[in-house]
Design an enzyme around this catalytic site. Structure first.
Site, PDB file in Angstrom:
ATOM      1  N   LYS A  75      66.431 -13.913  20.336  1.00 20.74           N
ATOM      2  CA  LYS A  75      65.609 -14.889  20.852  1.00 20.74           C
ATOM      3  C   LYS A  75      64.856 -14.121  22.014  1.00 20.74           C
ATOM      4  O   LYS A  75      65.185 -13.527  22.719  1.00 20.74           O
ATOM      5  CB  LYS A  75      66.509 -16.133  21.418  1.00 20.74           C
ATOM      6  N   SER A 150      66.062 -25.464  21.310  1.00 16.90           N
ATOM      7  CA  SER A 150      64.915 -24.469  21.537  1.00 16.90           C
ATOM      8  C   SER A 150      64.978 -23.131  20.756  1.00 16.90           C
ATOM      9  O   SER A 150      63.825 -22.476  20.818  1.00 16.90           O
ATOM     10  CB  SER A 150      64.793 -23.978  23.032  1.00 16.90           C
ATOM     11  N   SER A 174      70.736 -26.168  22.044  1.00 19.18           N
ATOM     12  CA  SER A 174      69.826 -25.403  21.466  1.00 19.18           C
ATOM     13  C   SER A 174      70.047 -24.237  20.611  1.00 19.18           C
ATOM     14  O   SER A 174      69.093 -23.581  19.817  1.00 19.18           O
ATOM     15  CB  SER A 174      68.723 -24.592  22.777  1.00 19.18           C
TER      16      SER A 174
END
Length: 479
Positions: A75, A150, A174
């Site tokens: 990420k 997210s 998330s």
């Protein structure tokens, strides 16, 4: 079966048996990214040459890692030296990492080439990945819909076969929520289980790095690699890490599973409820003991979470001011530079949360909001502590809604925040939670969330693996 459809463990076996090299596997995934990422938007940066170089080097090394040579995606808020790391924000659009985060260091020590950085809601603030400052991410099951957020880029990368496994972060759901909406496995470990050193902080008392994969075994192997105590992180817990794969293929007969009545209220989509009810019956047929429990402070979880998370975000994001690194606005005066750097460099949702955070921390409102939220947080944790004295794990839906259309909730932040209603309380309590695909409604995936006791990820894997086997294999869209 095509190689990009294999699990990480299957790929690792092929590499160890010399059926294929790490470099060849890495190239397959890089080619896959190159061919379909325009449709998915999963990656914000791809390190093709570096990944292939790492794969060649790792192929020449002896390593006992269970995922030796298997590539991974990271990420975009997790630092790695020499790589663009932007948190999907304009304010960091040219930031290059100057050191490796602890999880990246462990990934490299395990000889796993890093494909690149995955897309996300800016600074991890969002539930749909529409708040990315770079581009939106699409759901592989219906590209007109969101993948969740997210960590939507990591979830989509795994579901689309652009990466066998990926790391994400979970502050209020998330990892688990996009895993559910994208039809993959996503685990958020206990707070303190995985080092946060090198993670761009959003909510420091809530953030935890987690794993996305297509199988529970892949998640177990990856978590074992990145977990463990780290002296560089003051919140890291010095607790032994289990060999999680030893708990797979286990019997769940007699295991006590709690079903919180508050999670099956009117806000839950009726078709999702049918899938979850069917999942509960499947586990019951395997000998699990099902008990109804109560988590009475659940209704306060979302407002409590958003007060605490926004307060911590306002503090953590104060450093992005245009002075030391990242985007700098007009600097005709020091005040103009601060104001314009943040106004132009930060997105709408990030600014909304910073303003909320500064408000609840301000003089005259601190006691009424932040202090009160901290007290309610303790009550929420106490609910879980009491419930987990009676049961081994707690089972809930992961999301109250199916993947929604892009733009559907963007103008109503309250409705967007309510999509996290089943996940935020686990972060407030610091507990581990995993989402596994449970089934489908109208061709869209539904996630089953299993919540465990502190540092008992092993039992989560045990239950999830059993459920995965009785649920059957999932075939992902080819795109």
């Amino acid at each position: 079966m095509k190689l990009h459809e294999l699990s990480a463990v299957e790929l690792s076996e092929k590499i160890k048996n010399s059926d294929i090299t790490s470099e060849e596997v890495t190239k397959i995934f890089l080619d896959r990214i190159n061919s379909i990422d325009e449709k998915t938007g999963a990656f914000v940066s791809v390190n093709s040459e570096k990944a292939l170089k790492e794969a060649r080097e790792y192929g020449e090394k002896e390593n006992s890692s269970p995922l030796h040579g298997v590539p991974i995606a990271i990420k975009d808020n997790i630092l790695s030296i020499g790589d663009l790391t932007t948190s999907a924000s304009k304010i960091l659009d040219n930031y290059i990492g100057i050191y490796d985060s602890t999880v990246v260091k462990k990934i490299k020590e395990s000889c796993m080439p890093i494909l690149g950085k995955t897309n996300m809601d800016e600074f991890a603030m969002g539930s749909s990945n529409e708040n990315s400052g770079i581009k939106p991410v699409s759901n592989v099951w219906d590209t007109d819909r969101v993948p969740g957020g997210s960590s939507g880029g990591s979830a989509t990368a795994v579901a689309a076969g652009e990466a066998p496994v990926a790391l994400g972060t979970d502050t209020g759901g998330s990892v688990r929520q996009p895993a559910a909406l994208s039809g993959v496995v996503g685990i958020k470990p206990t707070y303190g289980r995985v080092s946060r050193y090198g993670l761009m902080a959003f909510g420091s008392s809530l953030d935890q790095i987690g794993v996305f994969s297509k199988t529970v075994r892949d998640a177990a192997e990856t978590l074992k690699i990145i977990a463990g105590y780290d002296e560089m992180d003051s919140t890291s817990a010095d607790v032994p890490v289990d060999n999680y794969t030893e708990y797979l293929n286990g019997d769940i007969k007699g295991l006590k599973i709690g079903i919180p009545k508050e999670y099956f209220a009117e806000s839950l989509d009726s078709e999702i409820k049918k899938v979850i009810d069917n999942s509960i019956n499947m586990l019951k047929e395997q000998g699990a003991e099902i008990r109804e429990i109560s988590l009475p402070h659940t209704k306060y979880a979302v407002p409590t979470y958003y007060i605490i998370a926004c307060a911590e975000a306002a503090s953590n994001l104060a450093r992005y001011d245009g002075v030391r690194y990242g985007y700098r606005g007009d600097n005709s005066s020091i005040e103009d530079m601060y104001v314009k750097s943040r106004t132009q460099g930060l997105g709408k949702e990030v600014k909304r949360r910073i303003m909320l955070g500064n408000y609840v921390l301000s003089s005259g409102f601190y006691d009424a909001y932040y202090k009160k939220a901290s007290q309610v947080r303790r009550l929420i944790k106490n609910d879980f502590d009491k419930a987990l004295e009676e049961v081994d794990v707690i089972l809930t839906p992961t999301s109250p809604v199916l993947p929604f259309k892009k733009g559907e909730k963007m103008e109503d932040p309250v409705q967007m925040y309510l999509a996290d209603i089943y996940t935020v309380s686990i972060n407030l309590a610091g507990l581990p939670g995993i989402s596994v695909p449970a089934g489908f409604v109208d061709g869209l995936p539904v996630g089953l969330q299993i919540i465990g006791k502190f540092f008992d990820e092993a039992t989560l894997f045990r239950v999830s693996d059993k459920f995965e086997k009785i649920r059957g294999k999932i075939t992902y869209p080819e795109l």
